[in-house]
Enzyme design. Sequence first.
Site, PDB file in Angstrom:
ATOM      1  N   GLU A  86      -9.848   2.798   2.069  1.00 28.27           N
ATOM      2  CA  GLU A  86      -8.885   1.689   2.001  1.00 28.27           C
ATOM      3  C   GLU A  86      -7.796   1.743   3.076  1.00 28.27           C
ATOM      4  OE1 GLU A  86      -6.951  -0.254  -1.191  1.00 28.27           O
ATOM      5  OE2 GLU A  86      -8.391   0.526  -2.648  1.00 28.27           O
ATOM      6  N   ARG A  87      -7.631   0.582   3.715  1.00 24.34           N
ATOM      7  CA  ARG A  87      -6.510   0.360   4.642  1.00 24.34           C
ATOM      8  C   ARG A  87      -5.205   0.549   3.873  1.00 24.34           C
ATOM      9  NH1 ARG A  87      -5.325  -5.650   7.131  1.00 24.34           N
ATOM     10  NH2 ARG A  87      -4.771  -6.057   4.965  1.00 24.34           N
ATOM     11  N   ASN A 130     -10.543  -2.783   5.520  1.00 26.43           N
ATOM     12  CA  ASN A 130     -11.011  -1.798   4.544  1.00 26.43           C
ATOM     13  C   ASN A 130     -12.504  -1.592   4.801  1.00 26.43           C
ATOM     14  OD1 ASN A 130      -8.551  -1.709   2.581  1.00 26.43           O
ATOM     15  ND2 ASN A 130      -8.918  -3.875   2.983  1.00 26.43           N
ATOM     16  N   ASN A 154       0.842  -1.194   0.000  1.00 25.56           N
ATOM     17  CA  ASN A 154       0.000   0.000   0.000  1.00 25.56           C
ATOM     18  C   ASN A 154       0.877   1.243   0.000  1.00 25.56           C
ATOM     19  OD1 ASN A 154      -2.813  -1.038   0.355  1.00 25.56           O
ATOM     20  ND2 ASN A 154      -1.971  -1.876   2.246  1.00 25.56           N
ATOM     21  N   THR A 197     -11.191  -6.074  -4.271  1.00 31.65           N
ATOM     22  CA  THR A 197     -11.610  -7.057  -3.270  1.00 31.65           C
ATOM     23  C   THR A 197     -12.770  -6.505  -2.449  1.00 31.65           C
ATOM     24  OG1 THR A 197      -9.861  -6.193  -1.837  1.00 31.65           O
ATOM     25  CG2 THR A 197      -9.394  -8.245  -3.023  1.00 31.65           C
ATOM     26  N   CYS A 248     -12.017  -0.331  -5.407  1.00 28.22           N
ATOM     27  CA  CYS A 248     -11.360  -1.371  -4.602  1.00 28.22           C
ATOM     28  C   CYS A 248     -11.935  -2.711  -5.059  1.00 28.22           C
ATOM     29  CB  CYS A 248     -11.634  -1.141  -3.115  1.00 28.22           C
ATOM     30  SG  CYS A 248     -10.900  -2.418  -2.063  1.00 28.22           S
ATOM     31  N   CYS A 276      -4.582  -7.709  -3.698  1.00 28.80           N
ATOM     32  CA  CYS A 276      -5.225  -6.495  -4.184  1.00 28.80           C
ATOM     33  C   CYS A 276      -5.936  -6.872  -5.483  1.00 28.80           C
ATOM     34  CB  CYS A 276      -4.197  -5.397  -4.445  1.00 28.80           C
ATOM     35  SG  CYS A 276      -4.902  -3.930  -5.217  1.00 28.80           S
ATOM     36  N   GLY A 277      -7.236  -6.739  -5.507  1.00 26.37           N
ATOM     37  CA  GLY A 277      -8.003  -7.184  -6.681  1.00 26.37           C
ATOM     38  C   GLY A 277      -7.661  -6.382  -7.920  1.00 26.37           C
ATOM     39  N   ASN A 278      -7.746  -5.048  -7.810  1.00 24.96           N
ATOM     40  CA  ASN A 278      -7.448  -4.215  -8.984  1.00 24.96           C
ATOM     41  C   ASN A 278      -5.956  -4.285  -9.331  1.00 24.96           C
ATOM     42  OD1 ASN A 278     -10.111  -3.311  -9.345  1.00 24.96           O
ATOM     43  ND2 ASN A 278      -9.832  -1.775  -7.740  1.00 24.96           N
TER      44      ASN A 278
HETATM   45  N1  LIG Z   1      -5.648  -1.637   0.836  1.00 24.73           N
HETATM   46  C1  LIG Z   1      -5.891  -3.093   0.854  1.00 24.73           C
HETATM   47  C2  LIG Z   1      -5.101  -3.769  -0.275  1.00 24.73           C
HETATM   48  C3  LIG Z   1      -5.556  -3.285  -1.644  1.00 24.73           C
HETATM   49  C4  LIG Z   1      -6.984  -3.700  -1.941  1.00 24.73           C
HETATM   50  C5  LIG Z   1      -7.678  -2.970  -3.099  1.00 24.73           C
HETATM   51  N2  LIG Z   1      -6.940  -1.904  -3.732  1.00 24.73           N
HETATM   52  C6  LIG Z   1      -8.208  -3.949  -4.142  1.00 24.73           C
HETATM   53  O1  LIG Z   1      -8.330  -3.590  -5.331  1.00 24.73           O
HETATM   54  O2  LIG Z   1      -8.553  -5.076  -3.729  1.00 24.73           O
HETATM   55  C7  LIG Z   1      -5.456  -3.650   2.207  1.00 24.73           C
HETATM   56  O3  LIG Z   1      -4.395  -3.248   2.722  1.00 24.73           O
HETATM   57  O4  LIG Z   1      -6.181  -4.492   2.740  1.00 24.73           O
END
Ligand SMILES: N[C@H](CCC[C@H](N)C(=O)O)C(=O)O
Length: 292
Positions: free
Chosen positions: A215-216, A197, A81, A227, A225, A90-92
């Site tokens: 988002e975390r 998140n 991150n 996921t 996001c 990270c899904g995206n």
């Molecule tokens: N910030 C999230 C990771 C990225 C998730 C998000 N960008 C996605 O597309 O899934 C975490 O530390 O849990």
Amino acid sequence: MNQHIFTSDLFGPWVQCFKMQGSGNDFVLLDNRELRLAPSEMAGWARAVCRKAFGMGADGLIFLDKSHDRADVDYFWHFFNADGSRAEMCGNGSRCAARLAFELGLAGKEHALGTDAGPIKAEVFPEQDLAKVQLTPARDLQLNIALTLEEQAFNVHFVNTGVPHLVVFVPDVQSVNIPELGPRFRYHPRFAPGGANVNFVQIVDSGNLLLRTYERGVEGETFACGTGAAASALISHALAHTGVHVQVKTSGQDLLGITIDNDSLFLTGKAMLVFVANLNLRALGLVLPTQP
Ligand SMILES: N[C@H](CCC[C@H](N)C(=O)O)C(=O)O
């Protein structure tokens, strides 16, 4: 032969990077097969490169790496991150990594990448600028958790779709004060120590959701996001609000497609290479790894 590392008398070492966005969730990607940074060095690179104005600015930094002789994946990645915290998935980001891996000849249109959450099957559709991933099986699903935030009662839901997600259904996502509410849910003691998140979800109809995510590790709202969209669709389906095919419109106004097929969870959306650039390591306070 180094393809991505240049040393010129102008300022010193430069490293080529790829700036990508998946529905507005933006990432810098580096080829660590050549850079050969040790994982212990990567968090500092993420903070420096993802920093707005002083760096390139991004939600996360992704290192593509060798598969470490694993037969079940074509390559491995390290995801960080913007604040330098490492995340399991990270899904995206995985959709962007899959598109770039294909464009770089690192993997075919259909391949698998290794993440801390487990192997992720990917399929790239370059003509449509789309990429699809199969997320890791959802786990720790908890519905109807009663939470109190400073005397206000909330009914929330939780699931891990590769990373932990809180889902809060609201009548109007636009009216949610995310800078105020996001951190309070993100750091609620019920989800300590890692936190989660936070997804604010509005049900449009049985096939469409509106989503805003705090988002975390970005510690703020992102334009999408992946996921989180999957978590929102999974929980919405579990509560019989939506079906097994859901379109999720996120803050960036792009659509993410979620398909729930028994225990499999698929995420589809845009994965665009916005530009290729060279990072001036000296300006970022970074140095090339010393390891041979
Ligand atoms: N910030 C999230 C990771 C990225 C998730 C998000 N960008 C996605 O597309 O899934 C975490 O530390 O849990």
